[in-house]
Design a protein around this motif. Structure first.
Motif, PDB file in Angstrom:
ATOM      1  N   ILE A 188       0.838  -1.207   0.000  1.00  0.00           N
ATOM      2  CA  ILE A 188       0.000   0.000   0.000  1.00  0.00           C
ATOM      3  C   ILE A 188       0.872   1.255   0.000  1.00  0.00           C
ATOM      4  CG2 ILE A 188      -1.672   1.319   1.353  1.00  0.00           C
ATOM      5  CD1 ILE A 188      -2.823  -1.351   2.300  1.00  0.00           C
ATOM      6  N   ILE A 189       1.898   1.246   0.869  1.00  0.00           N
ATOM      7  CA  ILE A 189       2.776   2.410   0.976  1.00  0.00           C
ATOM      8  C   ILE A 189       3.531   2.628  -0.333  1.00  0.00           C
ATOM      9  CG2 ILE A 189       4.824   3.299   2.153  1.00  0.00           C
ATOM     10  CD1 ILE A 189       3.811   1.975   4.687  1.00  0.00           C
ATOM     11  N   SER A 190       3.978   1.531  -0.939  1.00  0.00           N
ATOM     12  CA  SER A 190       4.717   1.670  -2.201  1.00  0.00           C
ATOM     13  C   SER A 190       3.853   2.315  -3.268  1.00  0.00           C
ATOM     14  CB  SER A 190       5.205   0.293  -2.673  1.00  0.00           C
ATOM     15  OG  SER A 190       6.116  -0.260  -1.747  1.00  0.00           O
ATOM     16  N   SER A 203       8.266   4.451   2.439  1.00  0.00           N
ATOM     17  CA  SER A 203       8.592   3.200   1.737  1.00  0.00           C
ATOM     18  C   SER A 203       9.819   2.536   2.351  1.00  0.00           C
ATOM     19  CB  SER A 203       8.838   3.503   0.257  1.00  0.00           C
ATOM     20  OG  SER A 203       9.183   2.323  -0.435  1.00  0.00           O
ATOM     21  N   SER A 204      10.821   3.340   2.728  1.00  0.00           N
ATOM     22  CA  SER A 204      12.027   2.767   3.351  1.00  0.00           C
ATOM     23  C   SER A 204      11.702   2.136   4.694  1.00  0.00           C
ATOM     24  CB  SER A 204      13.081   3.868   3.518  1.00  0.00           C
ATOM     25  OG  SER A 204      13.460   4.403   2.280  1.00  0.00           O
ATOM     26  N   LEU A 411      -4.462  10.648   7.100  1.00  0.00           N
ATOM     27  CA  LEU A 411      -4.678  11.219   8.426  1.00  0.00           C
ATOM     28  C   LEU A 411      -3.792  10.589   9.500  1.00  0.00           C
ATOM     29  CD1 LEU A 411      -8.591  11.404   8.318  1.00  0.00           C
ATOM     30  CD2 LEU A 411      -6.934  13.221   7.792  1.00  0.00           C
ATOM     31  N   GLU A 412      -2.907   9.692   9.115  1.00  0.00           N
ATOM     32  CA  GLU A 412      -2.038   9.002  10.076  1.00  0.00           C
ATOM     33  C   GLU A 412      -0.659   8.854   9.462  1.00  0.00           C
ATOM     34  OE1 GLU A 412      -0.719   8.293  12.967  1.00  0.00           O
ATOM     35  OE2 GLU A 412      -2.587   7.349  13.640  1.00  0.00           O
ATOM     36  N   THR A 413       0.341   8.869  10.319  1.00  0.00           N
ATOM     37  CA  THR A 413       1.713   8.716   9.840  1.00  0.00           C
ATOM     38  C   THR A 413       2.099   7.240   9.823  1.00  0.00           C
ATOM     39  OG1 THR A 413       2.669   8.880  12.050  1.00  0.00           O
ATOM     40  CG2 THR A 413       2.299  10.948  10.838  1.00  0.00           C
ATOM     41  N   ILE A 414       3.214   6.973   9.154  1.00  0.00           N
ATOM     42  CA  ILE A 414       3.722   5.603   9.092  1.00  0.00           C
ATOM     43  C   ILE A 414       4.105   5.099  10.478  1.00  0.00           C
ATOM     44  CG2 ILE A 414       6.051   6.429   8.610  1.00  0.00           C
ATOM     45  CD1 ILE A 414       4.440   3.135   7.427  1.00  0.00           C
ATOM     46  N   LEU A 415       4.555   5.993  11.350  1.00  0.00           N
ATOM     47  CA  LEU A 415       4.938   5.576  12.701  1.00  0.00           C
ATOM     48  C   LEU A 415       3.724   5.121  13.497  1.00  0.00           C
ATOM     49  CD1 LEU A 415       7.549   8.357  13.594  1.00  0.00           C
ATOM     50  CD2 LEU A 415       7.959   6.020  12.789  1.00  0.00           C
ATOM     51  N   GLY A 416       2.618   5.828  13.354  1.00  0.00           N
ATOM     52  CA  GLY A 416       1.405   5.412  14.060  1.00  0.00           C
ATOM     53  C   GLY A 416       0.902   4.080  13.559  1.00  0.00           C
ATOM     54  N   LEU A 417       0.956   3.883  12.233  1.00  0.00           N
ATOM     55  CA  LEU A 417       0.527   2.604  11.672  1.00  0.00           C
ATOM     56  C   LEU A 417       1.440   1.469  12.139  1.00  0.00           C
ATOM     57  CD1 LEU A 417      -1.274   0.981   9.802  1.00  0.00           C
ATOM     58  CD2 LEU A 417       0.201   1.635   7.888  1.00  0.00           C
TER      59      LEU A 417
END
Length: 461
Positions: A188-190, A203-204, A411-417
Motif C-alpha cells: 500500500i505504501i509503495s 517506503s524505506s 490522516l495518520e503517519t507511518i509511525l502510528g501505523l
C-alpha cells in the motif's frame, strides 16, 4: 464394462501396493499418540525392563545356590608311599601320602585307586533364607517402581516436546500473519509513494519492517524445526512424519481449580517408599546372616592299593581294584563368632541408609505438594488474565484497522501505523504466552497428581 483411464489405473495400483500410506501421511500426531509411541519403543524403558527381569531371574539364582552340594570324585595313581609321623598345614601345596613308616626311604612304586562321593546341605539357618527371599522381593519392587518412574519421566519429556512443537507452531502462525500484514502495508505504501501521496521515507521504513518480520519468522521457524527433531527422537518416528494435531480447547483452562488433590501413590514417591522397605529388609538379613548354620553331611568312598596289610609292595595291577569302602554321616553347626561384631557394624551402617531413604522420601512428598499448591495458586490468578485475552485481541485488531484506514486517507503517519501493527502482534504473542503458561500450570498439576486425564482434554477434538 467400466474402462479406467490409465492414470487412474496406476493410482489404484499404487494404493494397493502401499496400503495405509495416505492415511499415515494425512493423520496428524496427537498428544496421547506421541506418549504411547514413546512408551512402546524408547530404549531407556527397554533397558529398565531388562533390569527388572534380571532382578526376577536373580531370585532363581539364589534358590539354586541353596541346593545341596553333591560331589563325585575318582582318581587312579602311581607313586612312592613313604610315610613319616608329624603334623603340618598342607595349604593345598603338599600332596598327602599314606604309607608305612620305614627306616629308609624307598623308591619302589605302589598303585592306588580311590572314588569319593560327598554331599553337604545347609538345612537350617534361623531364617536367613526367608530374609534373602524378602530382600529379593524388595529389590524387584524397587526395580518395578524405577520402571514406573522412568515411564513417568518419559511421559513428561514427550509432553514437553509436544508442547514445544505446538506453541512454536502457534508462534510461527502469528509471525506469518504479521509478515503478511507487513507485506500488505508495504505494498500500500509503495503505491502511495509512487503516486506522490506519501514521502519516500515511508517506503524505506516499510521495507525495514518487512525485513524484520521475515527475520522474526525465520527465527521461529528454526525453533519449530528444533522442537520437531526432539519430538521425532522421543517418538521414534521419521522427522518428515512429525505433523502434530493442532486441536486445542481453551475452555477447560477457565474451569475452577479443584480442591488440592492427593499426591499419594505417585511414581516418584513409590520408588522412595519401596527403597525404604528394601533398606529395612536388609537389616534383618544382616542380623540373621551372623546366626549359626546347621548342615547335613554325607560321604562314601572306596579305595584300593597295591600295598598289602604288612605294607609290602605288591604287583602294581593289584592296586587298581577297590578293596575298602567307608561311609560317613553327620550334622554340622557352623558359626563365626566375629560375624556378630561385623553384623553389628553393618546394621548401624544400614540404619543410616534407611534414615537417608526416609528423608529423601519426605523431601519428595514436600516437593510434590509444593508443586501442586503453586500450580493451584497461580492458576487462580492466571484465569483472570485469560478472560481478558479476547477483549485485548479485539481492541488491538480494531486499532490496527483504524490506523490503516486513517493512513490510507492521509490522516495518520507511518509511525502510528507501525505502532498499531506492532501492538497487534505483541497482543497476539501475549495471548499465546498466557495460554502457554496456563497449560504449563495444568501440566504441573497433572505431574504432581499423576492424573493426566483432565490435561489431555485440552488437546482433544
Amino acid at each position: 464394462m467400466i474402462c479406467l483411464h490409465p492414470r487412474w489405473f496406476y493410482l489404484l495400483c499404487l494404493l494397493a501396493f502401499l496400503p495405509g500410506l495416505s492415511v499415515t501421511l494425512a493423520q496428524p500426531l496427537t498428544l496421547e499418540g506421541a506418549v504411547e509411541a514413546s512408551l512402546s519403543q524408547y530404549p531407556t524403558l527397554a533397558a529398565q525392563r531388562a533390569a527388572v527381569e534380571a532382578l526376577r531371574a536373580n531370585a532363581q539364582v539364589v534358590r539354586d545356590n541353596r541346593l545341596p552340594n553333591v560331589r563325585l570324585h575318582s582318581q587312579t595313581n602311581v607313586g612312592t608311599a613313604n610315610g613319616l609321623s608329624g603334623s603340618y598345614f598342607s595349604l593345598g601345596l603338599i600332596v598327602p601320602t599314606s604309607g608305612a613308616r620305614r627306616a629308609d626311604n624307598s623308591g619302589n612304586l605302589a598303585t592306588g585307586n580311590i572314588a569319593l562321593a560327598s554331599a553337604d546341605w545347609e538345612v537350617f539357618n534361623f531364617g536367613r533364607f526367608a530374609a534373602e527371599d524378602q530382600l529379593i522381593r524388595a529389590e524387584v519392587a524397587v526395580g518395578e517402581a524405577g520402571l514406573e518412574r522412568e515411564q513417568f519421566d518419559l511421559r513428561q519429556a514427550v509432553i514437553g516436546a509436544y508442547l514445544d512443537v505446538f506453541w512454536a507452531e502457534q508462534t510461527r502462525r502469528i509471525e506469518g500473519q504479521n509478515l503478511a500484514r507487513v507485506d500488505t502495508v508495504r505494498q500500500i505504501i509503495s503505491n502511495l509513494v509512487r503516486n506522490g501521496i506519501k514521502p519516500g521515507l515511508d517506503s524505506s521504513l516499510a521495507n525495514v519492517a518487512l525485513s524484520r518480520a521475515r527475520l522474526a519468522y525465520l527465527r521461529v521457524e528454526e525453533d519449530y524445526e528444533r522442537a520437531r527433531v526432539q519430538l521425532a527422537t522421543l517418538t521414534g518416528r521419521p522427522l518428515e512424519q512429525i505433523q502434530i494435531d493442532t486441536a486445542f480447547r481453551p475452555e477447560p483452562l477457565l474451569a475452577p481449580v479443584l480442591a488440592p488433590a492427593s499426591t499419594a501413590n505417585h511414581p516418584l514417591l513409590r520408588v522412595g517408599e519401596r527403597l525404604v522397605i528394601r533398606q529395612t529388609t536388609e537389616i534383618d538379613l544382616i542380623r540373621k546372616s551372623a546366626l549359626p548354620r546347621l548342615s547335613l553331611l554325607a560321604a562314601t568312598w572306596a579305595r584300593g592299593t597295591s600295598l598289602d596289610v604288612e605294607n609290602n609292595f605288591g604287583p602294581l595291577g593289584s592296586g587298581l581294584a577297590y578293596s575298602r569302602t567307608n561311609y560317613l554321616l553327620g550334622v554340622a553347626a557352623t558359626m563365626n563368632l566375629m560375624d556378630l561384631k561385623r553384623a553389628g557394624s553393618r546394621v548401624r551402617l544400614q540404619q543410616f541408609r534407611v534414615e537417608e531413604a526416609r528423608n529423601q522420601l519426605a523431601l519428595g512428598q514436600v516437593q510434590l505438594q509444593n508443586s501442586l499448591s503453586t500450580a493451584d495458586a497461580q492458576l487462580t490468578v492466571l484465569q483472570r488474565q485469560l478472560t481478558e485475552l479476547p477483549s485485548a485481541l479485539r481492541s488491538a485488531q480494531a486499532a490496527y484497522a483504524q490506523r490503516l484506514s486513517l493512513y490510507n486517507n492521509g490522516l495518520e503517519t507511518i509511525l502510528g501505523l507501525t505502532d498499531a501493527l506492532t501492538l497487534l502482534t505483541t497482543v497476539e504473542k501475549e495471548a499465546v504466552q498466557t495460554r502457554t503458561q496456563a497449560v504449563q500450570l495444568r501440566l504441573q498439576r497433572a505431574l504432581a497428581t499423576n492424573d493426566f486425564a483432565a490435561f489431555y482434554t485440552l488437546f482433544r477434538r
